[in-house]
Write an enzyme that holds these catalytic residues in place. Structure first.
Site: not given
Lengths: 432, 317
Positions: A316, A312
């Protein structure tokens, strides 16, 4: 033009598909494995074959990560198909599945072709795109499963968002059956998660944060399994994180339903205590949960209820994370910590090495009907040479990924990729 | 023209569905239809078997071919034909179906032909009138005269209705034509296959005796008859199928998919066609393969036969 041939000698050959674990050698010709055996090249490597001395280290299939956010198109300041591909190689990952929740959403054939083209140009890890299950991730209209699959989409998901509407989920599972395609679900009832930003429980209460209950995952998995029973579809739970949901999947498998799931390393390595003092780098969806849930993930991996380990990987930038907990973005990068965190399962005595590798290679490959993830004559020469025991400390600053949002910075780990080979060509070599 | 001896169901003076008809009754209707086919090809098409009888066409849904076919059938048999369409009827003013039925019944019609969007509505109406009722389509339930005209088309082309392999393709879920055809063709001894994405197949349909395929080439393999169903536009952008182009790619009849059927396989379509959605224009227009216009011609004869069988004896108040 003759195909380049490379002999990997003095290796510990590890193939979870066949159960092979032996000292030996492996030969690649062009992009394919053409031979492997304990006695191969016992009398030396013939002229004209390039030789790689593996120094007794492990030679396994390159890892297959079926859950990666590459952020391109749309958020190229966080990650690109090229940078994600390099991050994968550094982590020993040779195949990654990109999630469709980009901007624009990957819900048409042209965008699948775009990802393929970018991946070709990048010459990093192989990229196998997932396509959106519903148009624009809107949760209403199913996408062109048949045409997208023909274009190269390997599975369908609205990841990041659940397919909430039960009728849409029923039809998606049912329609996917036409082409025997896999629907992967981000199992979360958003009405139950509400404005939660970490797992519901003691830690959240002490921090004064809204909690995300376990039931928000379980209720969707339970519902979906009923729909799978009705439709006879193929269903996969992405990043499973709760004991109850693992139990649901275990029961579904026992009943012969085509239900599978994956777990992320952080869900078997960390708990909600690691959120500590509002560490937004430990914020992700689903959230880090209690130790009982973490143990259930380990149990699920041990008994095979959990088919695959997938990162996953969710890059960011700093600005998305340097915010109050409630407003920080969800997700952590994972490609460069996948191998050592997974190997902890072996080093701590939870699982045999080949079982750990199975969940990282052939198991996800089989779910997606990919030929990769195995050491077999004729299989693609996607290989990982790794040092099983080497101790090191995770330093996020050294990540190849454009984003450094990992809660594992400073963690002492064991086991590291030395060389990563895609289609017979070495694309990554460790510095030392 | 003399009708054959009346069987029980026909004597009850209704054709509400294929369910309830026997193979003998189907043959009776088809045999009588053949004679009307012949009559319709004469310059003098008119008969007077229903002279003095009143036929009401009560359509709660729009229709071109079925309504026209029944109207022409009634007129060629000499009946007085009244058309009531929903737009101009008292239904718009809030009248219930049963009140409408009783109102019309009081005018002593001999046959009422009804189409209604709700399954079972025609039977409900039939329970409240003295005259004969023919179901011209009720919801997704039945459309018996369509199945009968399809059967006549097949019988004329293949010489029989038994031992054939018939593939029905498309929106089975919402199709009354499919249900009536499955019932009729399996009853007559043919093998019925269904081809559709799983989202357009009603649950347990195989219990009606049909075999379900999701791969069109597999379903069409070696079949004698291909029946295409219309995919309604409102179902094409949503959760049943993702888009028109994807539907056509996998479930539309084109020359490539047609090639796996028997070389003499006949193509039927109940109309109206969506060219490029469920059927390719070239295939639809190939008169050596497509029976689509023959179906329209035979449909008129079948409706004449049904009206003849049901309407010949006057209703006694």
């Amino acid at each position: 033009m003759t195909k380049s041939r490379t002999a990997y000698i003095n290796a510990r050959l590890l193939d979870p598909e066949s159960g092979l674990d032996t000292p030996g050698a492996l030969l690649t010709e062009g992009a394919f494995i053409t031979d492997l055996d304990a006695n191969l090249f016992a009398d030396g490597v013939p002229e004209g074959i390039e030789t790689v001395d593996c120094g007794g280290h492990c030679l396994a299939p390159g890892l297959v990560d079926m859950h990666v956010h590459l952020r391109e198109p749309g958020h190229e300041h966080k990650e690109t198909i090229a940078s994600g591909g390099l991050s994968a190689l550094a982590g020993g990952v040779t195949s990654i599945c990109s999630m469709p929740n980009t901007d624009p959403v990957i819900d048409n054939v042209g965008l699948i072709e775009f990802i393929h083209r970018r991946a070709r140009e990048a010459k990093g890890a192989k990229v196998f795109p997932f396509a959106a299950a519903t148009k624009g991730l809107g949760g209403k209209q199913i996408t062109e499963f048949g045409m997208l699959a023909e274009a190269g989409a390997v599975a369908f998901t609205d990841d990041g968002l659940p397919i909430a509407n039960s009728q849409v989920m029923r039809r998606a599972l049912s329609y996917a059956k036409t082409f025997d395609l896999l629907i992967s679900q981000h199992a979360e009832d958003l009405s139950l998660s509400s404005c939660g930003c970490m797992a519901e429980g003691e830690v959240a209460t002490r921090l004064g944060l809204d909690g995300i209950p376990e039931i928000s995952e379980t209720v969707i998995v339970e519902r979906d399994i009923r729909l799978v029973e009705l439709t006879e579809g193929r269903y996969h739970v992405a990043h499973i994180s709760t004991k109850d949901a693992v139990d649901c999947v275990r029961r579904a498998k026992a009943r012969g339903l085509r239900v599978t799931c994956e777990a992320a390393p952080h869900h078997f390595s960390l708990t909600d205590h690691d959120v500590g003092d509002y560490r937004t780098f430990a914020k992700m969806a689903p959230p880090l949960r209690s130790d009982a849930n973490r143990e259930a993930i380990v149990e699920g991996l041990k008994d095979g209820t959990i088919d695959a380990i997938a990162t996953d990987h969710a890059p960011h930038d700093q600005e998305s994370k340097r915010l109050p907990m409630a407003h920080a973005a969800n997700g952590i990068v994972g490609l460069e910590t996948l191998l050592p965190l997974s190997l902890e399962l072996y080093h701590r005595g939870h699982m045999p090495l080949l079982d750990v590798l199975r969940r990282l290679t052939v198991a996800p490959a089989d779910l997606l009907k990919l030929p990769v993830g195995r050491l077999r004559k004729g299989a693609p020469a996607d290989l990982l040479l790794f040092d099983l025991d080497k101790p090191w400390v995770v330093e996020t600053a050294k990540f190849r990924s454009m984003s450094k949002n990992s809660p594992f910075n400073g963690r002492p780990v064991q086991g590291r990729a030395l060389r990563t080979i895609v289609d017979g060509r070495t694309l990554f070599t460790a510095d030392n | 023209m003399q009708s054959q001896s009346r069987s029980k169901a026909l004597a009850e003076r209704d054709i509400l569905g294929i369910e309830g008809l026997s193979p003998d009754e189907v043959n009776t209707i088809l045999d009588l239809s053949e004679s009307y086919v012949a009559l319709n090809r004469n310059a003098q098409k008119k008969s007077d078997v229903l002279r003095g009888r009143t036929l009401i066409l009560l359509f709660f849904e729009t229709s071109t071919r079925t309504r026209t076919s029944f109207e022409l059938a009634g007129k060629r048999l000499g009946a007085d034909v009244i058309n009531i369409s929903v737009a101009s009827s008292a239904i718009k003013k809030g009248e219930t179906l049963i009140d409408t039925a009783m109102t019309l019944n009081a005018m002593h019609p001999d046959v009422i032909v009804v189409r209604h969007p709700d399954a079972g509505a025609v039977r409900l109406l039939a329970n409240h009138v003295n005259c004969a009722v023919i179901n011209a389509g009720d919801g997704s339930h039945e459309h018996p005269t369509q199945a009968l005209l399809d059967a006549l088309t097949i019988r004329q082309n293949k010489g029989r209705l038994d031992g054939l392999r018939i593939t029905i393709c498309g929106d089975i879920l919402h199709s009354r034509v499919a249900r009536s055809n499955i019932l009729l063709l399996t009853m007559m001894g043919s093998q019925v296959r269904l081809v559709a994405p799983p989202t357009l197949v009603p649950p347990a349909i195989e219990r009606l005796g049909a075999e379900v395929f999701h791969d069109m080439r597999e379903g069409l393999k070696d079949c004698d008859i291909i029946m295409m169903l219309r995919l309604q536009a409102e179902r094409m952008q949503g959760t049943f199928v993702p888009s028109t182009r994807e539907y056509f790619r996998y479930f539309g009849l084109d020359e490539a998919k047609l090639s796996v059927a028997k070389p003499d396989a006949l193509i039927l379509h109940p109309g109206p066609m969506n060219r490029g959605v469920e059927i390719d224009s070239i295939v639809a227009d190939d008169i050596t393969r497509s029976a689509i216009l023959i179906q329209v011609e035979l449909g008129l004869a079948v409706r004449q036969a049904c009206l003849d069988l049901l309407g010949r004896e006057p209703v006694m108040p």
